[in-house]
Design a protein around this motif. Structure first.
Motif, PDB file in Angstrom:
ATOM      1  N   LEU B 181       0.840  -1.213   0.000  1.00  0.00           N
ATOM      2  CA  LEU B 181       0.000   0.000   0.000  1.00  0.00           C
ATOM      3  C   LEU B 181       0.869   1.255   0.000  1.00  0.00           C
ATOM      4  O   LEU B 181       0.587   2.220  -0.713  1.00  0.00           O
ATOM      5  CB  LEU B 181      -0.942  -0.008   1.208  1.00  0.00           C
ATOM      6  CG  LEU B 181      -1.982  -1.143   1.231  1.00  0.00           C
ATOM      7  CD1 LEU B 181      -2.827  -1.071   2.503  1.00  0.00           C
ATOM      8  CD2 LEU B 181      -2.894  -1.090   0.004  1.00  0.00           C
ATOM      9  N   ASN B 182       1.945   1.224   0.787  1.00  0.00           N
ATOM     10  CA  ASN B 182       2.831   2.390   0.824  1.00  0.00           C
ATOM     11  C   ASN B 182       3.491   2.633  -0.533  1.00  0.00           C
ATOM     12  O   ASN B 182       3.711   3.777  -0.930  1.00  0.00           O
ATOM     13  CB  ASN B 182       3.906   2.203   1.903  1.00  0.00           C
ATOM     14  CG  ASN B 182       3.335   2.381   3.300  1.00  0.00           C
ATOM     15  OD1 ASN B 182       2.305   3.037   3.477  1.00  0.00           O
ATOM     16  ND2 ASN B 182       3.968   1.792   4.290  1.00  0.00           N
ATOM     17  N   SER B 183       3.826   1.539  -1.229  1.00  0.00           N
ATOM     18  CA  SER B 183       4.448   1.713  -2.553  1.00  0.00           C
ATOM     19  C   SER B 183       3.472   2.396  -3.502  1.00  0.00           C
ATOM     20  O   SER B 183       3.875   3.232  -4.326  1.00  0.00           O
ATOM     21  CB  SER B 183       4.903   0.367  -3.123  1.00  0.00           C
ATOM     22  OG  SER B 183       3.804  -0.448  -3.485  1.00  0.00           O
ATOM     23  N   MET B 184       2.203   2.068  -3.396  1.00  0.00           N
ATOM     24  CA  MET B 184       1.214   2.701  -4.283  1.00  0.00           C
ATOM     25  C   MET B 184       0.931   4.148  -3.869  1.00  0.00           C
ATOM     26  O   MET B 184       0.687   5.008  -4.720  1.00  0.00           O
ATOM     27  CB  MET B 184      -0.067   1.859  -4.302  1.00  0.00           C
ATOM     28  CG  MET B 184       0.109   0.545  -5.054  1.00  0.00           C
ATOM     29  SD  MET B 184      -1.444  -0.266  -5.422  1.00  0.00           S
ATOM     30  CE  MET B 184      -1.860  -0.959  -3.836  1.00  0.00           C
ATOM     31  N   ILE B 185       0.951   4.419  -2.580  1.00  0.00           N
ATOM     32  CA  ILE B 185       0.789   5.813  -2.141  1.00  0.00           C
ATOM     33  C   ILE B 185       1.966   6.642  -2.657  1.00  0.00           C
ATOM     34  O   ILE B 185       1.789   7.746  -3.203  1.00  0.00           O
ATOM     35  CB  ILE B 185       0.692   5.878  -0.597  1.00  0.00           C
ATOM     36  CG1 ILE B 185      -0.620   5.245  -0.124  1.00  0.00           C
ATOM     37  CG2 ILE B 185       0.778   7.328  -0.117  1.00  0.00           C
ATOM     38  CD1 ILE B 185      -0.708   5.050   1.389  1.00  0.00           C
ATOM     39  N   ALA B 186       3.168   6.100  -2.521  1.00  0.00           N
ATOM     40  CA  ALA B 186       4.361   6.807  -2.997  1.00  0.00           C
ATOM     41  C   ALA B 186       4.294   7.036  -4.506  1.00  0.00           C
ATOM     42  O   ALA B 186       4.634   8.114  -5.007  1.00  0.00           O
ATOM     43  CB  ALA B 186       5.612   5.999  -2.643  1.00  0.00           C
ATOM     44  N   CYS B 187       3.845   6.016  -5.212  1.00  0.00           N
ATOM     45  CA  CYS B 187       3.703   6.101  -6.670  1.00  0.00           C
ATOM     46  C   CYS B 187       2.761   7.244  -7.055  1.00  0.00           C
ATOM     47  O   CYS B 187       3.074   8.077  -7.912  1.00  0.00           O
ATOM     48  CB  CYS B 187       3.179   4.757  -7.174  1.00  0.00           C
ATOM     49  SG  CYS B 187       2.560   4.746  -8.837  1.00  0.00           S
ATOM     50  N   ASN B 188       1.621   7.301  -6.398  1.00  0.00           N
ATOM     51  CA  ASN B 188       0.659   8.368  -6.695  1.00  0.00           C
ATOM     52  C   ASN B 188       1.209   9.735  -6.281  1.00  0.00           C
ATOM     53  O   ASN B 188       0.951  10.750  -6.950  1.00  0.00           O
ATOM     54  CB  ASN B 188      -0.671   8.095  -5.975  1.00  0.00           C
ATOM     55  CG  ASN B 188      -1.518   7.075  -6.711  1.00  0.00           C
ATOM     56  OD1 ASN B 188      -1.689   7.166  -7.922  1.00  0.00           O
ATOM     57  ND2 ASN B 188      -2.043   6.090  -6.007  1.00  0.00           N
ATOM     58  N   ASN B 189       1.958   9.778  -5.182  1.00  0.00           N
ATOM     59  CA  ASN B 189       2.549  11.054  -4.756  1.00  0.00           C
ATOM     60  C   ASN B 189       3.507  11.591  -5.816  1.00  0.00           C
ATOM     61  O   ASN B 189       3.510  12.789  -6.122  1.00  0.00           O
ATOM     62  CB  ASN B 189       3.305  10.874  -3.430  1.00  0.00           C
ATOM     63  CG  ASN B 189       2.364  10.756  -2.236  1.00  0.00           C
ATOM     64  OD1 ASN B 189       1.179  11.074  -2.343  1.00  0.00           O
ATOM     65  ND2 ASN B 189       2.884  10.304  -1.111  1.00  0.00           N
TER      66      ASN B 189
END
Lengths: 86, 616
Positions: B181-189
């Protein structure tokens, strides 16, 4: 005019792209007029060790024997029918 | 009117935004399925959720993530804020199956919603009945894990801990899922930051005008291409076998002027097994090959979606009704939709002198989803897919052989992990992983070969581990050939029980299936143990062939034999090429006779298209 890599349209007739042999009218499924060899897929040997009911259909030109198309099929399933609108 | 140089720069910047977001996703993720297998996707969307810039990864997600954005817009209308990130993974809302979790994020500029970024990964676990998310025995979606039609995971830049903790409380290995989930949040950021930077530099009006023009251009280019192709109708059929059930995906593709209709009427009723796919999944499934085959030089966006119509009757395997199980959809009916669309598009391209060179037989038609789970040698719970499932075989083209272990069309960046990575993660030892002889579909151009592998438990605290196998379609070759090319071989999964055989040196296991002792049982659906002296053997499909095998030049068949890609028996009985036993070289005289005989045989009804292959 080209119908596929192996078949052409000559006027209103579908012909073998290899020898020009006429197969049928363009509105007919040409596979009905080709030579059909239907064999269990497993005759291809070990990696193809499928059920007896899985068939390889090979459609060939009745005149020159050129391979026109293949299908993976089960017995009595209808032929796939590809056609060009003219 | 934007000047062409600025237009081109912004277009390329949009590509780079996606590329950088993908790199972020891979670098932050700790899961091999993401950063080695590349089971991921990142794309950009317009403010209304329509596709702006299709990215890389599994392409069937491009349209489904668009629907995810649109669904969030409808659900949270008037309540979407800068810094929010939404989670959606319900297949009946937009997603493909629950394990492929979408995180979609609005991008604001001066408080106005101007775009969306969206990404997915197959999360480490989703809390379904079986570890990893594929549930072969699920009877409905309620046992397929956490499922949400949309929730706000990040609110104005702050993670909602209550939601995050609840989610992580429902899955196995929560630390790994948190990393997903953190990787996807970072990706969107990163996507958000780069988009805002782009807008700040060129102005919102210029960027918006470029986006509109890109979509218009893509639509015009695809329509122009379709007008160049002949009008007609092409059919394909895919069989899926699960236990005693055989399901069919039937497709009739009709092209008229500048439109394409994909009609799945005639496909089987929805299955009681989890191979079904929802409407959004089918739509994505047909676009996955369409993007690269018809739009290889066109930006993938909303413009290329408009000319396409899909007919998928409700209640069928390609548009199932809730609560039918769908956890195996991505390697089930979706993949069959990929294959069916690939072959109808290939047939249409073949009917054009200009575009025939773009046609291809089917690549890697059948993933073999095997999820290992159990305690590993580091005394941690390990769950993960064998990423070899992404290492498919290329289909033959009209001008070249398929690429051996060449990947797959729906995911042009798919990879398999190093054996060392897998052996570090799981308590197993590989006996072999290699190319599979005779697996490539015969033809003038041969389909690429697939692979075979086998491994045993090794240094396992519990004596071994278990695995979930969702191997639909093992009874049928699914990589169809084109223009007379034969299909590639099908998958197989063998559990060797208590393999006690040794090699001549007495130390290690034999590296051939037929040399292994112990009972051999086909296992293609369910959960099975791999304990003690057990071994698991898996082989997977070759690509489809193109054209007549009897027209493949002698020397190319000889080369295939020399390279171990085709056996002498296969060369002789299918290609009609005889190899001299003593010299290992072509026997030209016998070859000419064999080929003449095979041709004559073919001209006799029921004479057989080839001679039966008997493996030594």
């Amino acid at each position: 005019m080209r119908l596929s890599q192996t078949l052409d349209l000559d006027g209103t007739s579908i012909v073998c792209g290899h020898c020009g042999h006429g197969l049928c009218d363009k509105d007919v499924n040409w596979k009905e007029k080709a030579i059909l060899n239907e064999t269990p897929m497993r005759t291809l040997g070990d990696p193809y060790s499928t059920d007896e009911q899985v068939l390889l259909r090979v459609f060939s030109c009745p005149n020159c024997g050129a391979l026109l198309d293949t299908e993976t099929a089960m017995k009595d399933d209808p032929f796939l029918h590809d056609k060009i609108f003219t | 009117m934007i000047d062409p140089i600025t237009f081109s720069i912004i277009r390329h910047r949009l590509f780079r935004v996606v590329d950088e977001a993908v790199i972020t996703l891979k670098n932050v993720s700790g899961s091999a399925i993401t950063n080695e297998g590349h089971d991921l996707m990142v794309s950009l969307y317009r403010a209304d959720g329509s596709l702006l810039m299709g990215g890389v990864g599994f392409l069937h997600h491009l349209t489904s993530a668009a629907e995810a954005c649109k669904s969030i817009i409808r659900r949270f209308r008037g309540d979407i804020h800068e810094g929010d990130v939404f989670l959606l993974n319900d297949p009946y809302t937009a997603a493909l199956h629950t394990s492929d979790v979408y995180l979609v994020a609005p991008i604001h500029f001066k408080k106005e919603l101007v775009a969306w970024s969206a990404c997915f990964v197959h999360v480490y676990d989703i809390g379904a009945t079986n570890p990893g998310g594929f549930c072969p025995d699920a009877e409905n979606i309620y046992t397929e894990g956490f499922s949400s039609p949309g929730l706000r995971l990040v609110e104005k830049g702050e993670v909602n801990r209550a939601i995050m903790d609840t989610f992580l409380n429902m899955v196995r290995s929560p630390d790994m899922v948190a990393l997903d989930l953190n990787s996807m949040i970072a990706c969107n950021n990163v996507a958000r930051k780069r988009m805002r930077s782009l807008i700040e530099k060129y102005g919102i009006e210029t960027v918006d005008e470029t986006c509109k023009t890109l979509i218009t251009q893509s639509g015009e280019k695809l329509r122009a291409r379709l007008r160049e192709l002949p009008d007609g109708q092409w059919q394909s059929r895919q069989y899926l076998s699960v236990k005693d059930e055989i399901a069919r995906v039937e497709l009739t593709m009709t092209k008229r002027n500048d439109t394409l209709v994909f009609d799945f009427t005639g496909s089987s009723e929805q299955s009681r097994h989890a191979i079904n796919c929802t409407k959004w999944a089918s739509l994505g499934g047909l676009f996955a090959p369409l993007f690269p085959l018809l739009c290889y030089d066109i930006t993938w966006n909303e413009g290329v979606i408009k000319p396409i119509t899909m007919i998928a009757p409700p209640g069928t395997i390609v548009n199932c009704n809730r609560p039918a199980p769908v956890s195996v959809a991505t390697v089930g009916a979706i993949q069959s939709v990929n294959n069916a669309a690939c072959i109808t598009i290939g047939k249409m391209l073949s009917a054009s002198e200009k575009y025939a060179s773009e046609a291809t037989a089917v690549w890697h038609a059948n993933h073999f989803a095997v999820f290992l789970f159990g305690q590993n040698q580091h005394h941690k719970q390990a769950i993960g897919i064998l990423t070899e499932t992404f290492a498919g075989a290329g289909g033959a083209r009209t001008w070249a052989d398929g690429i051996e272990v060449g990947g797959e069309i729906p995911n042009p960046i798919s990879r398999m992990a190093n054996i060392e990575t897998i052996e570090y993660t799981f308590p197993i030892r590989y006996l072999f992983r290699r190319r599979l002889k005779d697996s490539g579909g015969p033809g003038r151009y041969r389909g690429g070969v697939g692979m075979e592998l086998s491994f045993v438990p090794h240094d396992a605290p519990d004596g071994g581990m278990h695995y979930v196998v969702s191997g639909k379609g093992a009874k049928f070759p699914m990589s169809d050939g084109l223009a007379g090319g034969y299909p590639g071989s099908p998958n197989a999964y063998i559990w060797i029980k208590n393999n006690e055989s040794k090699t001549a040196d007495g130390h290690s296991h034999p590296i051939r299936l037929d040399a292994m002792s112990g009972e051999k049982q086909a296992v293609d659906w369910g959960v099975f143990p791999l304990m003690g002296n057990d071994a698991l053997y898996v082989r997977w499909n070759g690509g489809g062939g193109y054209g007549d095998p009897l027209l493949r030049p002698d020397e190319e068949v000889c080369r295939d034999v020399e390279h171990g890609l085709v056996s002498p028996e296969f060369a002789e009985n299918v290609y009609g090429v005889a190899i001299d036993d003593k010299t290992g070289r072509l026997d030209k005289k016998l070859t000419d006779k064999k080929r003449t005989d095979l041709l004559a045989r073919r001209k006799r009804k029921n004479g057989g298209g080839h001679a039966a292959v008997t493996n030594p």
